[in-house]
Motif scaffolding. Structure first.
Motif, PDB file in Angstrom:
ATOM      1  N   GLY A  20       0.818  -1.213   0.000  1.00 44.35           N
ATOM      2  CA  GLY A  20       0.000   0.000   0.000  1.00 44.35           C
ATOM      3  C   GLY A  20       0.846   1.255   0.000  1.00 44.35           C
ATOM      4  N   ALA A  21       1.934   1.239   0.769  1.00 44.84           N
ATOM      5  CA  ALA A  21       2.815   2.411   0.832  1.00 44.84           C
ATOM      6  C   ALA A  21       3.489   2.667  -0.509  1.00 44.84           C
ATOM      7  CB  ALA A  21       3.852   2.221   1.932  1.00 44.84           C
ATOM      8  N   THR A  22       3.889   1.606  -1.174  1.00 44.17           N
ATOM      9  CA  THR A  22       4.505   1.748  -2.495  1.00 44.17           C
ATOM     10  C   THR A  22       3.510   2.335  -3.485  1.00 44.17           C
ATOM     11  OG1 THR A  22       5.986  -0.103  -2.069  1.00 44.17           O
ATOM     12  CG2 THR A  22       5.627   0.491  -4.375  1.00 44.17           C
ATOM     13  N   ARG A  23       2.300   1.786  -3.490  1.00 45.62           N
ATOM     14  CA  ARG A  23       1.249   2.298  -4.373  1.00 45.62           C
ATOM     15  C   ARG A  23       0.923   3.749  -4.030  1.00 45.62           C
ATOM     16  NH1 ARG A  23      -3.716  -0.699  -3.838  1.00 45.62           N
ATOM     17  NH2 ARG A  23      -4.326   0.238  -5.791  1.00 45.62           N
ATOM     18  N   LEU A  24       0.905   4.055  -2.739  1.00 50.56           N
ATOM     19  CA  LEU A  24       0.604   5.401  -2.275  1.00 50.56           C
ATOM     20  C   LEU A  24       1.642   6.397  -2.779  1.00 50.56           C
ATOM     21  CD1 LEU A  24      -1.066   7.341  -0.545  1.00 50.56           C
ATOM     22  CD2 LEU A  24       0.286   6.610   1.413  1.00 50.56           C
ATOM     23  N   MET A  25       2.921   6.063  -2.673  1.00 44.62           N
ATOM     24  CA  MET A  25       3.967   6.980  -3.127  1.00 44.62           C
ATOM     25  C   MET A  25       3.858   7.236  -4.630  1.00 44.62           C
ATOM     26  SD  MET A  25       5.474   8.082  -0.526  1.00 44.62           S
ATOM     27  CE  MET A  25       6.705   9.003  -1.405  1.00 44.62           C
ATOM     28  N   GLU A  26       3.573   6.190  -5.402  1.00 44.77           N
ATOM     29  CA  GLU A  26       3.378   6.366  -6.844  1.00 44.77           C
ATOM     30  C   GLU A  26       2.187   7.291  -7.111  1.00 44.77           C
ATOM     31  OE1 GLU A  26       2.768   2.380  -8.175  1.00 44.77           O
ATOM     32  OE2 GLU A  26       4.899   1.862  -8.055  1.00 44.77           O
ATOM     33  N   ALA A  27       1.108   7.074  -6.382  1.00 41.66           N
ATOM     34  CA  ALA A  27      -0.099   7.886  -6.562  1.00 41.66           C
ATOM     35  C   ALA A  27       0.151   9.340  -6.174  1.00 41.66           C
ATOM     36  CB  ALA A  27      -1.258   7.310  -5.750  1.00 41.66           C
ATOM     37  N   LEU A  28       0.875   9.562  -5.083  1.00 39.73           N
ATOM     38  CA  LEU A  28       1.151  10.928  -4.647  1.00 39.73           C
ATOM     39  C   LEU A  28       2.000  11.661  -5.679  1.00 39.73           C
ATOM     40  CD1 LEU A  28       1.792  10.445  -0.824  1.00 39.73           C
ATOM     41  CD2 LEU A  28      -0.316  11.131  -1.976  1.00 39.73           C
ATOM     42  N   ASP A  29       2.971  10.970  -6.258  1.00 42.45           N
ATOM     43  CA  ASP A  29       3.772  11.587  -7.324  1.00 42.45           C
ATOM     44  C   ASP A  29       2.888  11.960  -8.506  1.00 42.45           C
ATOM     45  OD1 ASP A  29       6.211  11.501  -6.006  1.00 42.45           O
ATOM     46  OD2 ASP A  29       6.843   9.610  -6.941  1.00 42.45           O
ATOM     47  N   TRP A  30       1.989  11.050  -8.892  1.00 40.41           N
ATOM     48  CA  TRP A  30       1.096  11.314 -10.022  1.00 40.41           C
ATOM     49  C   TRP A  30       0.171  12.494  -9.722  1.00 40.41           C
ATOM     50  CZ3 TRP A  30      -4.206  11.122 -10.930  1.00 40.41           C
ATOM     51  CH2 TRP A  30      -4.587  11.167 -12.260  1.00 40.41           C
ATOM     52  N   LEU A  31      -0.436  12.503  -8.525  1.00 40.70           N
ATOM     53  CA  LEU A  31      -1.340  13.594  -8.148  1.00 40.70           C
ATOM     54  C   LEU A  31      -0.601  14.923  -8.121  1.00 40.70           C
ATOM     55  CD1 LEU A  31      -3.287  11.733  -5.344  1.00 40.70           C
ATOM     56  CD2 LEU A  31      -4.283  12.601  -7.473  1.00 40.70           C
ATOM     57  N   ASP A  32       0.617  14.920  -7.602  1.00 43.09           N
ATOM     58  CA  ASP A  32       1.419  16.139  -7.561  1.00 43.09           C
ATOM     59  C   ASP A  32       1.708  16.635  -8.974  1.00 43.09           C
ATOM     60  OD1 ASP A  32       2.924  18.152  -6.074  1.00 43.09           O
ATOM     61  OD2 ASP A  32       4.701  17.180  -6.922  1.00 43.09           O
ATOM     62  N   SER A  33       2.011  15.716  -9.881  1.00 40.56           N
ATOM     63  CA  SER A  33       2.294  16.110 -11.274  1.00 40.56           C
ATOM     64  C   SER A  33       1.068  16.723 -11.954  1.00 40.56           C
ATOM     65  CB  SER A  33       2.808  14.921 -12.080  1.00 40.56           C
ATOM     66  OG  SER A  33       1.756  14.029 -12.421  1.00 40.56           O
ATOM     67  N   LYS A  34      -0.131  16.369 -11.471  1.00 39.38           N
ATOM     68  CA  LYS A  34      -1.375  16.920 -12.014  1.00 39.38           C
ATOM     69  C   LYS A  34      -1.799  18.202 -11.305  1.00 39.38           C
ATOM     70  CE  LYS A  34      -2.019  13.602 -14.935  1.00 39.38           C
ATOM     71  NZ  LYS A  34      -1.744  13.838 -16.338  1.00 39.38           N
ATOM     72  N   GLY A  35      -1.069  18.582 -10.255  1.00 40.21           N
ATOM     73  CA  GLY A  35      -1.347  19.830  -9.557  1.00 40.21           C
ATOM     74  C   GLY A  35      -2.368  19.743  -8.437  1.00 40.21           C
ATOM     75  N   TYR A  36      -2.749  18.547  -8.023  1.00 38.17           N
ATOM     76  CA  TYR A  36      -3.725  18.405  -6.944  1.00 38.17           C
ATOM     77  C   TYR A  36      -3.070  18.672  -5.587  1.00 38.17           C
ATOM     78  CZ  TYR A  36      -6.793  16.242 -10.370  1.00 38.17           C
ATOM     79  OH  TYR A  36      -7.578  16.010 -11.468  1.00 38.17           O
ATOM     80  N   ALA A  37      -3.814  19.293  -4.683  1.00 41.13           N
ATOM     81  CA  ALA A  37      -3.332  19.580  -3.329  1.00 41.13           C
ATOM     82  C   ALA A  37      -3.823  18.484  -2.384  1.00 41.13           C
ATOM     83  CB  ALA A  37      -3.835  20.941  -2.862  1.00 41.13           C
ATOM     84  N   LEU A  38      -2.902  17.827  -1.725  1.00 36.35           N
ATOM     85  CA  LEU A  38      -3.229  16.743  -0.793  1.00 36.35           C
ATOM     86  C   LEU A  38      -3.741  17.307   0.524  1.00 36.35           C
ATOM     87  CD1 LEU A  38      -0.030  14.644  -1.402  1.00 36.35           C
ATOM     88  CD2 LEU A  38      -2.277  14.289  -2.407  1.00 36.35           C
ATOM     89  N   VAL A  39      -4.753  16.636   1.081  1.00 35.25           N
ATOM     90  CA  VAL A  39      -5.327  17.043   2.355  1.00 35.25           C
ATOM     91  C   VAL A  39      -5.072  15.979   3.421  1.00 35.25           C
ATOM     92  CG1 VAL A  39      -7.486  17.595   3.553  1.00 35.25           C
ATOM     93  CG2 VAL A  39      -7.107  18.431   1.228  1.00 35.25           C
TER      94      VAL A  39
END
Length: 105
Positions: A20-39
């Protein structure tokens, strides 16, 4: 309401958390590249290999819903303000669930 751990105490879920952590890090990188702000990140023993990411609401999310790339899954009234809200979701390319809340709808 108290959260219930659905995993027996004698079962180690470390491998699932690592996945899950590995998938999460990949997802966070992708979301960041799209400009989304994490909450917020939700990652617990109830489903350790499938974390959920909460992002800040923005106008482009309604466009994703209109294109069928995201969906609304909940509506209600905020108990503190009495105002309406709705919740939306989509999955990242690697399958991590992403949710947001729109106030005033």
């Amino acid at each position: 309401m108290t959260a219930v751990n659905t995993v027996p105490s004698n079962v180690k879920v470390n491998g699932f958390f690592l996945l899950g952590a590995t998938r999460l890090m990949e997802a966070l990188d992708w979301l960041d590249s799209k400009g989304y702000a994490l909450v917020e990140v939700r990652h617990n023993a109830a489903c350790p290999s499938s974390p959920t990411v909460v992002i800040q609401c923005e106008a482009s999310l309604a466009k994703l819903v209109a294109k069928g790339k995201a969906a609304y899954f909940g509506v209600g009234r905020d108990p503190h303000t009495g105002g309406p809200y709705r919740e939306g979701q989509f999955k990242t390319p690697n399958g991590v669930r992403v949710v947001w809340t729109e106030r005033g709808h």
